[in-house]
Structures are given as C-alpha cells and as structure tokens.
Design a protein around this motif. Sequence first.
Motif, PDB file in Angstrom:
ATOM      1  N   VAL A 107       0.941  -1.199  -0.048  1.00  0.00           N
ATOM      2  CA  VAL A 107      -0.055  -0.274  -0.052  1.00  0.00           C
ATOM      3  C   VAL A 107       0.986   1.277   0.234  1.00  0.00           C
ATOM      4  CG1 VAL A 107      -1.691   1.377   1.241  1.00  0.00           C
ATOM      5  CG2 VAL A 107      -1.892  -1.032   1.175  1.00  0.00           C
ATOM      6  N   VAL A 108       0.671   2.090  -1.027  1.00  0.00           N
ATOM      7  CA  VAL A 108       1.678   3.017  -1.292  1.00  0.00           C
ATOM      8  C   VAL A 108       0.552   4.497  -0.722  1.00  0.00           C
ATOM      9  CG1 VAL A 108       3.030   2.384  -2.863  1.00  0.00           C
ATOM     10  CG2 VAL A 108       0.952   3.403  -3.679  1.00  0.00           C
ATOM     11  N   VAL A 109      -0.323   4.525  -0.892  1.00  0.00           N
ATOM     12  CA  VAL A 109      -1.239   5.840  -0.473  1.00  0.00           C
ATOM     13  C   VAL A 109      -2.462   5.155   0.103  1.00  0.00           C
ATOM     14  CG1 VAL A 109      -2.542   7.814  -1.164  1.00  0.00           C
ATOM     15  CG2 VAL A 109      -0.406   7.134  -2.361  1.00  0.00           C
ATOM     16  N   ALA A 110      -2.983   5.815   1.285  1.00  0.00           N
ATOM     17  CA  ALA A 110      -3.908   5.365   2.015  1.00  0.00           C
ATOM     18  C   ALA A 110      -4.641   6.807   2.630  1.00  0.00           C
ATOM     19  CB  ALA A 110      -3.683   4.355   3.146  1.00  0.00           C
ATOM     20  N   ARG A 111      -5.996   6.743   2.137  1.00  0.00           N
ATOM     21  CA  ARG A 111      -6.687   8.071   2.843  1.00  0.00           C
ATOM     22  C   ARG A 111      -8.231   7.546   3.290  1.00  0.00           C
ATOM     23  NH1 ARG A 111      -4.724  12.452  -0.480  1.00  0.00           N
ATOM     24  NH2 ARG A 111      -2.343  12.140  -0.315  1.00  0.00           N
ATOM     25  N   ALA A 112      -8.755   8.265   3.910  1.00  0.00           N
ATOM     26  CA  ALA A 112     -10.122   8.314   4.381  1.00  0.00           C
ATOM     27  C   ALA A 112     -11.018   9.481   3.691  1.00  0.00           C
ATOM     28  CB  ALA A 112     -10.421   8.348   5.549  1.00  0.00           C
ATOM     29  N   VAL A 113     -12.163   8.820   2.802  1.00  0.00           N
ATOM     30  CA  VAL A 113     -12.851   9.871   2.051  1.00  0.00           C
ATOM     31  C   VAL A 113     -14.193   9.491   2.325  1.00  0.00           C
ATOM     32  CG1 VAL A 113     -11.089   9.690  -0.116  1.00  0.00           C
ATOM     33  CG2 VAL A 113     -13.042   8.066   0.274  1.00  0.00           C
ATOM     34  N   SER A 114     -15.218  10.769   2.218  1.00  0.00           N
ATOM     35  CA  SER A 114     -16.506  10.844   2.578  1.00  0.00           C
ATOM     36  C   SER A 114     -17.003  11.235   1.272  1.00  0.00           C
ATOM     37  CB  SER A 114     -16.591  11.909   3.651  1.00  0.00           C
ATOM     38  OG  SER A 114     -15.605  11.566   4.983  1.00  0.00           O
ATOM     39  N   ILE A 115     -18.218  10.485   1.012  1.00  0.00           N
ATOM     40  CA  ILE A 115     -19.034  10.669  -0.156  1.00  0.00           C
ATOM     41  C   ILE A 115     -20.536  11.113   0.577  1.00  0.00           C
ATOM     42  CG2 ILE A 115     -20.027   9.386  -2.048  1.00  0.00           C
ATOM     43  CD1 ILE A 115     -16.923   9.345  -1.976  1.00  0.00           C
ATOM     44  N   ALA A 116     -20.835  12.378  -0.191  1.00  0.00           N
ATOM     45  CA  ALA A 116     -21.923  12.929   0.070  1.00  0.00           C
ATOM     46  C   ALA A 116     -23.039  12.828  -1.206  1.00  0.00           C
ATOM     47  CB  ALA A 116     -22.226  14.350   0.433  1.00  0.00           C
ATOM     48  N   ALA A 117     -24.222  12.763  -0.910  1.00  0.00           N
ATOM     49  CA  ALA A 117     -25.218  12.640  -2.159  1.00  0.00           C
ATOM     50  C   ALA A 117     -25.234  13.709  -3.140  1.00  0.00           C
ATOM     51  CB  ALA A 117     -26.828  12.496  -1.674  1.00  0.00           C
ATOM     52  N   GLY A 118     -25.041  13.610  -4.445  1.00  0.00           N
ATOM     53  CA  GLY A 118     -25.191  14.743  -5.347  1.00  0.00           C
ATOM     54  C   GLY A 118     -24.028  15.438  -5.361  1.00  0.00           C
ATOM     55  N   ILE A 119     -22.706  14.901  -4.799  1.00  0.00           N
ATOM     56  CA  ILE A 119     -21.594  15.837  -4.879  1.00  0.00           C
ATOM     57  C   ILE A 119     -20.528  14.902  -5.401  1.00  0.00           C
ATOM     58  CG2 ILE A 119     -19.794  16.920  -3.654  1.00  0.00           C
ATOM     59  CD1 ILE A 119     -21.975  17.800  -1.535  1.00  0.00           C
ATOM     60  N   THR A 120     -19.505  15.370  -6.054  1.00  0.00           N
ATOM     61  CA  THR A 120     -18.413  14.634  -6.659  1.00  0.00           C
ATOM     62  C   THR A 120     -16.978  15.166  -5.942  1.00  0.00           C
ATOM     63  OG1 THR A 120     -19.079  14.546  -9.099  1.00  0.00           O
ATOM     64  CG2 THR A 120     -16.678  14.276  -8.577  1.00  0.00           C
ATOM     65  N   ALA A 121     -16.717  14.044  -4.856  1.00  0.00           N
ATOM     66  CA  ALA A 121     -15.412  14.386  -3.938  1.00  0.00           C
ATOM     67  C   ALA A 121     -14.347  14.382  -4.931  1.00  0.00           C
ATOM     68  CB  ALA A 121     -15.457  13.611  -2.843  1.00  0.00           C
ATOM     69  N   HIS A 122     -13.300  14.833  -4.684  1.00  0.00           N
ATOM     70  CA  HIS A 122     -11.934  14.986  -5.206  1.00  0.00           C
ATOM     71  C   HIS A 122     -10.838  14.560  -4.515  1.00  0.00           C
ATOM     72  CE1 HIS A 122      -8.196  16.547  -7.115  1.00  0.00           C
ATOM     73  NE2 HIS A 122      -8.809  15.787  -8.238  1.00  0.00           N
ATOM     74  N   GLU A 123     -10.059  13.522  -4.698  1.00  0.00           N
ATOM     75  CA  GLU A 123      -8.906  13.137  -3.804  1.00  0.00           C
ATOM     76  C   GLU A 123      -7.587  13.145  -4.817  1.00  0.00           C
ATOM     77  OE1 GLU A 123      -7.524  12.317  -0.313  1.00  0.00           O
ATOM     78  OE2 GLU A 123      -9.559  12.732  -0.779  1.00  0.00           O
ATOM     79  N   ASP A 124      -6.605  13.754  -4.389  1.00  0.00           N
ATOM     80  CA  ASP A 124      -5.225  13.933  -5.223  1.00  0.00           C
ATOM     81  C   ASP A 124      -4.351  13.173  -4.516  1.00  0.00           C
ATOM     82  OD1 ASP A 124      -3.371  14.525  -6.660  1.00  0.00           O
ATOM     83  OD2 ASP A 124      -3.127  16.539  -6.259  1.00  0.00           O
ATOM     84  N   LEU A 125      -4.136  11.880  -4.968  1.00  0.00           N
ATOM     85  CA  LEU A 125      -3.049  10.895  -4.244  1.00  0.00           C
ATOM     86  C   LEU A 125      -1.588  11.075  -4.473  1.00  0.00           C
ATOM     87  CD1 LEU A 125      -4.640   7.797  -4.993  1.00  0.00           C
ATOM     88  CD2 LEU A 125      -5.244   9.064  -3.152  1.00  0.00           C
ATOM     89  N   SER A 126      -1.493  12.389  -5.264  1.00  0.00           N
ATOM     90  CA  SER A 126       0.348  12.669  -5.364  1.00  0.00           C
ATOM     91  C   SER A 126       0.646  13.720  -4.265  1.00  0.00           C
ATOM     92  CB  SER A 126       0.095  13.571  -6.715  1.00  0.00           C
ATOM     93  OG  SER A 126      -0.701  14.779  -6.950  1.00  0.00           O
ATOM     94  N   GLY A 127      -0.127  14.219  -3.487  1.00  0.00           N
ATOM     95  CA  GLY A 127       0.089  15.171  -2.559  1.00  0.00           C
ATOM     96  C   GLY A 127      -0.057  14.559  -1.295  1.00  0.00           C
ATOM     97  N   PRO A 128       0.434  15.401  -0.181  1.00  0.00           N
ATOM     98  CA  PRO A 128       0.137  14.768   1.423  1.00  0.00           C
ATOM     99  C   PRO A 128      -1.123  14.603   1.530  1.00  0.00           C
ATOM    100  CG  PRO A 128       1.116  17.007   1.295  1.00  0.00           C
ATOM    101  CD  PRO A 128       1.280  16.453  -0.278  1.00  0.00           C
ATOM    102  N   ALA A 129      -1.520  13.760   2.465  1.00  0.00           N
ATOM    103  CA  ALA A 129      -2.748  13.808   2.986  1.00  0.00           C
ATOM    104  C   ALA A 129      -3.268  14.900   3.774  1.00  0.00           C
ATOM    105  CB  ALA A 129      -3.065  12.515   3.929  1.00  0.00           C
TER     106      ALA A 129
END
Length: 324
Positions: free
Chosen positions: A166-188
């Motif tokens: 595992v090289v990257v691990a994050r916690a992400v939250s998903i909400a209705a009708g919204i597109t969340a964005h997660e950039d794995l190249s930078g720090p958490a």
Amino acid sequence: MVPPEMPARRVLARACALALLLSAPGAARADDPDALIKQGVELRRAGRDEAALEQFRRAYDLAPTPRALAQMGLAEQALGRWIDGETHLSRALEGSQDPWIVKYRVTLEGSLAEIGKHLGSLFVTGGPEGAELRVDGQAVGTLPLRRPLRLPLGTFALEASAGGHVVVARAVSIAAGITAHEDLSGPAPPPVAPSSAPTPASVSREAARDDEAGAAHAEAARRTLAWVATGGAVTLAAAGGIVLFLGDRDARSYNATCPAEPAGGGCSDLATRGRREQLAGVAALVAGGALGATAAWLFFSEPARASGERRLACAPALDRWGGA
C-alpha cells in the motif's frame, strides 16, 4: 404401451403431477427468457427479490435485452444494491428503441433518480500509475482512473497498492449529489479539528440555563412585589380603619353638642372634618382591598417552581387533566 409391472393408475398419477408442475407459475423453462422474466416478476410480487434477481440474470444471459437489464436494476434497487442498480438501469435506458423501455421509460427514470439519492461520486487523480485502487479493500480500478467512481454515501478507506504494498491510504467521505476529489500525489489533508463553534445541543443548553435564570429572577421579583402589595394593603387597611374611627368620633361629638341647624363656626368645622375623615377612611379601605387582591393574585397564580412545588392556582392544569 404401459409395462405390465407398472399399474395404469400409477402412470396416470405421474402424468397428472408432471402436468401440474409444468403449469405452475414458478416452473419457467430454463431456455425461455420471457418465461424467466415473468417468473422473476412473480417472485418480486411475493417479496422474494433475491430469487427474482437470479431469474432476471438467467434471462439476460440467454437474451441480453434492455428489458432484462431493467428488471435486474429494479430488483437491485429493492435490495439496496445502489451501484449495480444504477449501472443496469442506465444501460437499459440506452435502449431507446426497445418497445418495453419506451412504454415504461418514465417509471424507470424515476427509479434511477431515486437510486441516485443514495450515491455520490469520487474523482481520484495522481498516485503511481498502474497502482491498483481499492475502496474498503475492494478493487475498483487501476490508476489513472478515466472517470469518477460511484460510491454509496458514507466514509470509506481509499488505498492505492503497487508491487503488493500500500503506497497511499486515505479516508474519503461521500455525500449525495456531490463529486468528491482526492489527489493522491500530494500529502494527505490534515484532519479537520473539532469546531469551536457552539453546537446546536450546547446552544440549547445555554438557552435553557438562560431561561431558568430569567424565570428565577422573575419569580423573585414577583414574590417581592407580592409582599410589598401585602404590606401596602395592611397599612392602608389600618390607616383607613383609624381615620374612619376618628370620623365616627367627630360625628358623635357633632350630634351631641351641635343643634340641628348649627350657627356657630365650631360646629361647621366639626362637620366638615368628620365628612373628610369618613371619605378618607373609605378610600384607604378600598385601596387596601385592591392591593390585597393584587397580592393574593401574585401569590396564588405563581407558576410551579423547578423543584416541583406547586402553588395554588385558579386555572386548571391541562398537563394533568388533558385538553381537547
């Protein structure tokens, strides 16, 4: 021809049983997609959505029609499998020329919109190219992703693995009708600190304490006013009684010493003073009675205290006796 060892009655019984089996609603031919779909619909009406979904899958394997896809999506919606349901209903609605889809398009689009209320999107960028992306341990694709992921609402563990690590691990939250964005190249991103703003619960508690303090202050002021009114009533009643007594004494003195039609100035003054004393006494008694009534109202109409002590009141308590 019936073999000699098998009685004709047994042959007839088996034939009847076979006929009943073939005519039963649940006995769909394994190679007939329409029959499998009809059986799936009957199972759904009976509340057996899992079994119905299996029949729709079998029908689709035999004949991959938009109708079979739509039935799969509707069954998955009933089972709460939002991602599969959205995928299958969306693909089914692409069959714009299919007569069954045309007939039920409005219903299918409504079901698709309802499913969308239970899903959100996640767009992942960055990270090592070719790494496997997992959400809560389940593989969902390989980096870089070409389109956003569709996920149920909630918080998930997002991992990118390369070379078995595992090289990257994050916690992400998903909400209705919204597109969340997660950039794995930078720090958490740093964890969000608890807000110092007052929560609704703390605001409610503060308001309750303010209300209690205000009620206690108002109750103390009410009691003070009641006692002042009581003192004033007693004072006026006593003063009125004394003045009336003096007026009565002057009246008796006038009747004893002055003629019926007095001519001297002393009798005239005595009569005037007596009338004034009587009027003043009556006024003092009336004012004292009014203050006494006010004090009684302040005491007897006092609301229940926080300790649970109840005061005498003239109005009925609807919380005890009920109301229409």
